[in-house]
Design a protein around this motif. Structure first.
Motif, short mmCIF file in Angstrom:
data_model
loop_
_atom_site.label_atom_id
_atom_site.label_comp_id
_atom_site.label_asym_id
_atom_site.label_seq_id
_atom_site.Cartn_x
_atom_site.Cartn_y
_atom_site.Cartn_z
N THR A 48 -41.57 -61.24 -56.71
CA THR A 48 -42.78 -60.49 -56.42
C THR A 48 -42.55 -59.66 -55.16
O THR A 48 -41.68 -59.97 -54.35
CB THR A 48 -43.98 -61.43 -56.16
N PRO A 49 -43.32 -58.60 -54.98
CA PRO A 49 -43.17 -57.76 -53.78
C PRO A 49 -43.62 -58.46 -52.50
O PRO A 49 -43.38 -57.95 -51.41
CB PRO A 49 -44.06 -56.55 -54.09
N LEU A 50 -44.27 -59.62 -52.63
CA LEU A 50 -44.74 -60.33 -51.44
C LEU A 50 -43.70 -61.33 -50.93
O LEU A 50 -43.96 -62.08 -49.99
CB LEU A 50 -46.05 -61.05 -51.75
N GLY A 51 -42.52 -61.34 -51.56
CA GLY A 51 -41.42 -62.12 -51.03
C GLY A 51 -41.26 -63.51 -51.60
O GLY A 51 -40.32 -64.22 -51.23
N HIS A 52 -42.13 -63.93 -52.51
CA HIS A 52 -42.03 -65.26 -53.10
C HIS A 52 -41.92 -65.15 -54.61
O HIS A 52 -42.57 -64.30 -55.22
CB HIS A 52 -43.24 -66.11 -52.74
N LYS A 53 -41.15 -66.00 -55.21
CA LYS A 53 -41.02 -66.00 -56.66
C LYS A 53 -42.27 -66.63 -57.28
O LYS A 53 -42.92 -67.49 -56.69
CB LYS A 53 -39.76 -66.77 -57.08
N VAL A 54 -42.59 -66.18 -58.47
CA VAL A 54 -43.75 -66.68 -59.18
C VAL A 54 -43.28 -67.42 -60.42
O VAL A 54 -42.38 -66.95 -61.14
CB VAL A 54 -44.72 -65.53 -59.54
N ILE A 55 -43.85 -68.61 -60.67
CA ILE A 55 -43.52 -69.37 -61.87
C ILE A 55 -44.72 -69.33 -62.81
O ILE A 55 -45.88 -69.38 -62.38
CB ILE A 55 -43.12 -70.81 -61.55
N THR A 56 -44.44 -69.26 -64.11
CA THR A 56 -45.46 -68.87 -65.07
C THR A 56 -45.78 -69.91 -66.13
O THR A 56 -46.83 -69.81 -66.76
CB THR A 56 -45.01 -67.61 -65.81
N MET A 78 -47.07 -68.49 -45.78
CA MET A 78 -46.72 -67.74 -46.99
C MET A 78 -47.77 -66.69 -47.34
O MET A 78 -47.44 -65.58 -47.75
CB MET A 78 -46.53 -68.70 -48.17
N MET A 79 -49.05 -67.06 -47.19
CA MET A 79 -50.13 -66.19 -47.67
C MET A 79 -50.83 -65.43 -46.55
O MET A 79 -51.50 -64.43 -46.81
CB MET A 79 -51.16 -67.04 -48.42
N ARG A 182 -62.81 -65.27 -50.01
CA ARG A 182 -62.12 -63.98 -50.15
C ARG A 182 -60.83 -63.98 -49.33
O ARG A 182 -59.80 -63.45 -49.75
CB ARG A 182 -63.04 -62.86 -49.67
N GLY A 183 -60.87 -64.62 -48.17
CA GLY A 183 -59.74 -64.62 -47.27
C GLY A 183 -58.58 -65.50 -47.67
O GLY A 183 -57.54 -65.51 -47.01
N PHE A 184 -58.73 -66.25 -48.80
CA PHE A 184 -57.60 -67.04 -49.28
C PHE A 184 -56.54 -66.17 -49.95
O PHE A 184 -55.41 -66.61 -50.16
CB PHE A 184 -58.07 -68.11 -50.27
N ASP A 185 -56.89 -64.93 -50.31
CA ASP A 185 -55.89 -64.02 -50.88
C ASP A 185 -54.83 -63.68 -49.84
O ASP A 185 -55.04 -63.83 -48.63
CB ASP A 185 -56.57 -62.73 -51.36
N HIS A 186 -53.69 -63.21 -50.32
CA HIS A 186 -52.61 -62.83 -49.41
C HIS A 186 -53.09 -61.74 -48.45
O HIS A 186 -53.73 -60.77 -48.86
CB HIS A 186 -51.40 -62.34 -50.20
N GLU A 322 -37.97 -72.56 -49.16
CA GLU A 322 -38.19 -71.43 -50.08
C GLU A 322 -39.47 -71.69 -50.88
O GLU A 322 -39.67 -72.78 -51.41
CB GLU A 322 -37.00 -71.26 -51.01
N GLY A 323 -40.32 -70.68 -50.97
CA GLY A 323 -41.62 -70.87 -51.58
C GLY A 323 -41.74 -70.31 -52.98
O GLY A 323 -40.95 -69.46 -53.41
N VAL A 324 -42.76 -70.80 -53.70
CA VAL A 324 -43.10 -70.28 -55.02
C VAL A 324 -44.60 -70.08 -55.10
O VAL A 324 -45.38 -70.76 -54.42
CB VAL A 324 -42.68 -71.22 -56.17
N VAL A 325 -45.00 -69.12 -55.93
CA VAL A 325 -46.40 -68.94 -56.29
C VAL A 325 -46.58 -69.55 -57.67
O VAL A 325 -45.87 -69.18 -58.62
CB VAL A 325 -46.78 -67.45 -56.30
#
Length: 421
Positions: A48-56, A78-79, A182-186, A322-325
């Motif tokens: 992702t463009p935010l620097g963390h990989k996303v698992i689906t 992270m966020m 609302r502020g929990f978003d990146h 290392e983080g994941v979303v």
């Protein structure tokens, strides 16, 4: 986006890049599930463009959420990179949500006293009383905004009474709760005014609960604030900041996500009248329907974890830190885990001999939602009352408006019409 943030990842397939942009941007609020499906079908893991990989996928998301090999304590970094570690306790008062043992265990155990099965069961008569009054008001109005008249007032009232927030403060704490949610978003996806509102809300909450706790120390009552104030007085290891953050976390989590469940859950039923009719024919299913509605429309759509040791998930070797979303919204609609995953089936969780897989709407493991039984009970009671007292339920728009939130997603408004039975 108001802040400088990348929007693409070099070398990413255009379809995947578009799906990620929709998933984390305003275009995906009405439907985050189509981009989730695109990503899930394209692979189990993406940059992702935010620097963390996303698992689906369900299997991988479950593997991450269910073990302490993955920590939730790094979510602030992270966020919310715009908040310094020194300011985080005041700016991001999340208490045990973003902790790991032993601190997580210590603080969560304090709040658990207010959410035991017996305590939740004792709340049913009051939940019923509040729900009946709200439905009275709705039927008198005929046409109304379900979010304004039912979805928010029900869990807000119950959470406030449980914790000890007086009625005259409801409007203020409700506004603060929405700004924190609302502020929990990146941070890099939030406009500057949302970041400012989050800061004002966090500090406002801290000051307000500090005053309430001081009152309870001198005049304790039968509420969670009194329990927590007495815990501190008994000399347990609990700082004032931890105590205040625990109050805020319990209050916000106790009503914001439930309001979203009520709103999106009712929209699913209104769009699927066959399922409403099934509930009328088999009213015992109201006990199981809330889980299905939350599977389809999780109030918490995404969460994060960071590896605590070298570990492999979704074919990728993660190093410590290392983080994941975790895409809860995608995992909950994975056809490898659920039959007809995009279909509403209020009976899905009703067969004890053939149970559906546990959805991730309440997370898993040590971070499983403490208030899950209360949220499910509130939705169950609401369904019972509506089926008994409302003959016809009709949604008055094809395109209801959603809040801009990515992480804690819900409807902003839902115009409906009720006709009394």
């Amino acid at each position: 986006m108001d802040l400088a943030a990348p929007t693409t990842v070099a070398g990413t397939d255009p379809a995947i890049a578009t799906a990620i942009e929709h998933l984390f941007g305003p275009a995906g609020r009405a439907d985050p599930y189509t981009p989730g499906r695109v990503l899930r079908e394209a692979g189990p893991l993406h940059d992702t463009p935010l620097g963390h990989k996303v698992i689906t996928r369900y299997e991988d998301c479950t593997a991450v959420l269910s073990t302490t090999a993955w920590s939730h304590a790094e979510e602030a970094g992270m966020m919310h990179p715009t908040v310094s570690p020194d300011d985080a306790p005041e700016e991001l008062p999340t208490s045990f949500l973003w902790m790991e043992p032993p601190d997580h265990t210590r603080l969560r155990n304090l709040v658990t006293k207010g959410f035991t099965p017996r305590m939740v069961t004792r709340l049913r008569p009051r939940i019923l009383e509040v729900t009946e009054q709200l439905v009275d008001n709705a039927l008198a109005a005929g046409e109304f905004d379900l979010i304004e008249m039912i979805a928010y007032p029900l869990p807000l009232t119950i959470a406030a009474e449980l914790i000890g927030v007086p009625r005259e403060a409801y409007d203020q704490v409700h506004r603060w709760s929405q700004d924190l949610a609302r502020g929990f978003d990146h941070d890099y996806t939030l406009p500057r005014e949302a970041l400012g509102a989050r800061s004002v809300a966090a500090r406002g909450f801290m000051g307000y609960f500090r005053e309430l706790l001081d009152e309870r120390r001198h005049q304790p009552t039968d509420d969670l604030l009194s329990v927590l104030s007495q815990v501190e007085d008994r000399g347990d290891v609990l700082t004032e900041q931890e105590l205040l953050a625990t109050c805020i976390t319990t209050f916000v989590a106790g009503h914001e996500t439930t309001a979203n469940l009520v709103g999106t859950g009712m929209l699913q039923l209104l769009r699927n009248p066959d399922q409403l009719e099934l509930l009328r024919r088999r009213p015992e299913l109201t006990e199981y329907a809330p889980d299905e509605l939350l599977r389809l429309e999780p109030s918490v759509q995404v969460t994060t974890r960071a590896a605590t040791k070298p570990i492999t998930v979704a074919g990728h070797d993660f190093e410590p830190g290392e983080g994941v979303v975790v895409l809860i919204n995608s995992a909950n609609r994975d056809d490898a885990a659920y039959t007809d995953p995009d279909k509403v089936d209020v009976a899905r969780y009703s067969d004890p001999m053939n149970p559906a897989k546990k959805h991730l709407g309440f997370s898993l493991g040590i971070h499983y939602c403490l208030g899950a039984p209360l949220a499910l009970l509130e939705m169950e009671v609401l369904l019972d009352v509506l089926l008994r007292r409302v003959k016809q339920l009709e949604v008055l728009t094809e395109t209801p408006s959603y809040k801009p939130n990515v992480v804690i997603r819900g409807l902003e408004s839902l115009p409906v019409r009720f006709t009394a039975a």
